[in-house]
Design a protein around this motif. Sequence first.
Motif, PDB file in Angstrom:
ATOM      1  N   GLY A   1       0.826  -1.196   0.000  1.00 43.88           N
ATOM      2  CA  GLY A   1       0.000   0.000   0.000  1.00 43.88           C
ATOM      3  C   GLY A   1       0.862   1.249   0.000  1.00 43.88           C
ATOM      4  N   ALA A   2       0.231   2.391   0.151  1.00 45.15           N
ATOM      5  CA  ALA A   2       0.943   3.676   0.206  1.00 45.15           C
ATOM      6  C   ALA A   2       0.724   4.292   1.579  1.00 45.15           C
ATOM      7  N   GLY A   3       1.817   4.551   2.292  1.00 47.92           N
ATOM      8  CA  GLY A   3       1.684   5.166   3.609  1.00 47.92           C
ATOM      9  C   GLY A   3       0.965   4.266   4.589  1.00 47.92           C
ATOM     10  N   GLY A   4       0.006   4.822   5.317  1.00 45.95           N
ATOM     11  CA  GLY A   4      -0.687   4.079   6.358  1.00 45.95           C
ATOM     12  C   GLY A   4      -2.008   3.489   5.919  1.00 45.95           C
ATOM     13  N   VAL A   5      -2.659   2.846   6.868  1.00 43.83           N
ATOM     14  CA  VAL A   5      -3.883   2.084   6.625  1.00 43.83           C
ATOM     15  C   VAL A   5      -5.026   2.958   6.113  1.00 43.83           C
ATOM     16  N   LEU A   6      -5.139   4.162   6.651  1.00 47.09           N
ATOM     17  CA  LEU A   6      -6.271   5.023   6.299  1.00 47.09           C
ATOM     18  C   LEU A   6      -5.902   6.119   5.303  1.00 47.09           C
ATOM     19  N   VAL A   7      -4.855   5.917   4.543  1.00 47.16           N
ATOM     20  CA  VAL A   7      -4.502   6.863   3.482  1.00 47.16           C
ATOM     21  C   VAL A   7      -5.587   6.823   2.397  1.00 47.16           C
TER      22      VAL A   7
ATOM     23  N   VAL B   1      -7.235   6.699  -1.115  1.00 47.49           N
ATOM     24  CA  VAL B   1      -6.977   6.384  -2.520  1.00 47.49           C
ATOM     25  C   VAL B   1      -7.696   7.402  -3.397  1.00 47.49           C
ATOM     26  N   THR B   2      -8.947   7.639  -3.063  1.00 46.31           N
ATOM     27  CA  THR B   2      -9.749   8.710  -3.642  1.00 46.31           C
ATOM     28  C   THR B   2     -10.418   9.416  -2.468  1.00 46.31           C
ATOM     29  N   ARG B   3     -11.240  10.376  -2.743  1.00 42.37           N
ATOM     30  CA  ARG B   3     -11.882  11.099  -1.640  1.00 42.37           C
ATOM     31  C   ARG B   3     -13.000  10.297  -0.987  1.00 42.37           C
ATOM     32  N   ASP B   4     -13.327   9.126  -1.533  1.00 39.08           N
ATOM     33  CA  ASP B   4     -14.307   8.273  -0.858  1.00 39.08           C
ATOM     34  C   ASP B   4     -13.869   6.808  -0.775  1.00 39.08           C
ATOM     35  N   LEU B   5     -12.565   6.561  -0.874  1.00 37.61           N
ATOM     36  CA  LEU B   5     -12.037   5.196  -0.766  1.00 37.61           C
ATOM     37  C   LEU B   5     -10.687   5.239  -0.071  1.00 37.61           C
ATOM     38  N   LEU B   6     -10.545   4.454   1.004  1.00 38.56           N
ATOM     39  CA  LEU B   6      -9.298   4.365   1.749  1.00 38.56           C
ATOM     40  C   LEU B   6      -8.580   3.062   1.419  1.00 38.56           C
ATOM     41  N   PHE B   7      -7.269   3.022   1.681  1.00 36.25           N
ATOM     42  CA  PHE B   7      -6.549   1.781   1.435  1.00 36.25           C
ATOM     43  C   PHE B   7      -7.118   0.629   2.253  1.00 36.25           C
ATOM     44  N   ALA B   8      -7.534   0.886   3.474  1.00 33.48           N
ATOM     45  CA  ALA B   8      -8.118  -0.188   4.281  1.00 33.48           C
ATOM     46  C   ALA B   8      -9.356  -0.782   3.617  1.00 33.48           C
ATOM     47  N   ASP B   9     -10.119   0.039   2.893  1.00 35.30           N
ATOM     48  CA  ASP B   9     -11.278  -0.471   2.157  1.00 35.30           C
ATOM     49  C   ASP B   9     -10.839  -1.412   1.037  1.00 35.30           C
ATOM     50  N   LEU B  10      -9.732  -1.057   0.362  1.00 38.16           N
ATOM     51  CA  LEU B  10      -9.193  -1.956  -0.665  1.00 38.16           C
ATOM     52  C   LEU B  10      -8.724  -3.264  -0.063  1.00 38.16           C
ATOM     53  N   PHE B  11      -8.051  -3.194   1.089  1.00 39.48           N
ATOM     54  CA  PHE B  11      -7.563  -4.411   1.720  1.00 39.48           C
ATOM     55  C   PHE B  11      -8.734  -5.354   2.024  1.00 39.48           C
TER      56      PHE B  11
ATOM     57  N   ALA C   1      10.076   3.155  17.545  1.00 42.77           N
ATOM     58  CA  ALA C   1      10.361   4.340  18.355  1.00 42.77           C
ATOM     59  C   ALA C   1       9.094   4.923  18.997  1.00 42.77           C
ATOM     60  N   LEU C   2       9.301   5.993  19.747  1.00 42.76           N
ATOM     61  CA  LEU C   2       8.230   6.674  20.457  1.00 42.76           C
ATOM     62  C   LEU C   2       7.076   7.020  19.520  1.00 42.76           C
ATOM     63  N   GLY C   3       5.858   6.757  19.964  1.00 42.71           N
ATOM     64  CA  GLY C   3       4.661   7.020  19.172  1.00 42.71           C
ATOM     65  C   GLY C   3       4.117   5.793  18.479  1.00 42.71           C
ATOM     66  N   THR C   4       4.906   4.729  18.443  1.00 44.31           N
ATOM     67  CA  THR C   4       4.483   3.561  17.668  1.00 44.31           C
ATOM     68  C   THR C   4       3.324   2.813  18.305  1.00 44.31           C
ATOM     69  N   ILE C   5       3.188   2.855  19.613  1.00 45.53           N
ATOM     70  CA  ILE C   5       2.089   2.133  20.252  1.00 45.53           C
ATOM     71  C   ILE C   5       0.758   2.689  19.782  1.00 45.53           C
ATOM     72  N   ASN C   6       0.592   3.995  19.872  1.00 47.62           N
ATOM     73  CA  ASN C   6      -0.657   4.623  19.449  1.00 47.62           C
ATOM     74  C   ASN C   6      -0.932   4.377  17.968  1.00 47.62           C
ATOM     75  N   HIS C   7       0.048   4.630  17.114  1.00 47.58           N
ATOM     76  CA  HIS C   7      -0.148   4.465  15.673  1.00 47.58           C
ATOM     77  C   HIS C   7      -0.473   3.020  15.317  1.00 47.58           C
ATOM     78  N   SER C   8       0.210   2.086  15.964  1.00 46.11           N
ATOM     79  CA  SER C   8      -0.005   0.674  15.650  1.00 46.11           C
ATOM     80  C   SER C   8      -1.384   0.202  16.091  1.00 46.11           C
ATOM     81  N   LEU C   9      -1.785   0.556  17.309  1.00 50.72           N
ATOM     82  CA  LEU C   9      -3.082   0.098  17.811  1.00 50.72           C
ATOM     83  C   LEU C   9      -4.235   0.722  17.032  1.00 50.72           C
ATOM     84  N   LEU C  10      -4.084   1.988  16.634  1.00 55.79           N
ATOM     85  CA  LEU C  10      -5.115   2.609  15.795  1.00 55.79           C
ATOM     86  C   LEU C  10      -5.216   1.901  14.445  1.00 55.79           C
ATOM     87  N   SER C  11      -4.080   1.537  13.876  1.00 55.96           N
ATOM     88  CA  SER C  11      -4.084   0.834  12.587  1.00 55.96           C
ATOM     89  C   SER C  11      -4.737  -0.531  12.716  1.00 55.96           C
TER      90      SER C  11
END
Length: 202
Positions: free
Chosen positions: A96-102, A104-114, A128-138
Motif C-alpha cells: 500500500g501507500a503510507g498508512g492504513v487510512l490513506v 486512494v480517492t476522496r471516498d475510498l481508503l486503502f483499508a477499504d481496498l484491503f 520508536a516513540l509514538g508507535t504504540i498509538n499508531h499501531s493500535l489505531l491501525s
Amino acid sequence: MSGFVVTGTDTGIGKTVFAAGLAGALGAAYWKPIQSGLEDGADGDAVARLSGARVLPEAYRLTHPLSPHRAAELDAVIIDPARLTLPAERPLVVEGAGGVLVPVTRDLLFADLFARWRLPVVLVARTALGTINHSLLSIEALRARDVAIAGIAFVGDVNEDNEATIAAIGGVPRLGRLPRLDPLDPATLAAAFTASFPGLRA
C-alpha cells in the motif's frame, strides 16, 4: 500461501524494504498499485534491486509524493477502483501507500481496498516513540473492516517493551523486527530477513 498485503502505520518507516525482503523470501511477485512520487524513483525499482522479485506494473504512477487522492488531483488523473483489482500472479506481495487510512480517492481508503482483496495483511511499524498509538489505531481500523491481520513486523532499533505491548494489547502475532541495515543491499537484506522472520518463508 497466496500472498500478503504490506501496509504501515505511517510513511517512511521501512515498509518498502520489508516488502522487498518478504517478496525475496517467498519468491513472490511484487505489486504496488499506486506509486505517488517519482523524483526519487519508484518503490518497485527498489524492490527489484533489493530482492530480484518480479515487479508488476503499477495501475497508476503519480508525480507528487503525496497521498494518492491528492497526487491524482494535481496530475489531473481520475483513479478508477476497478483498475485496482489484484493481479492473478501468486504468490504475491502487495504494498500500500503510507498508512492504513490513506485515501486512494476522496471516498475510498486503502483499508477499504484491503477488505476487498481478502489477502492477509502484515502491518509494518517503527519501534520508536509514538508507535504504540499508531499501531493500535491501525489494528483497530483493519479489524473494523474485517481484514485478516497476519501479524506485525517492526523496523528499527530494538524496543522490547513497545514491541511486546503492541502485540499483547493489539492481539496480533509479533512476526519479528528488521534492523536498520548499513549497507542496505540484496545480501544484507536477505540475511537479516531470514534471521528476523524465520516464519515468513516459501
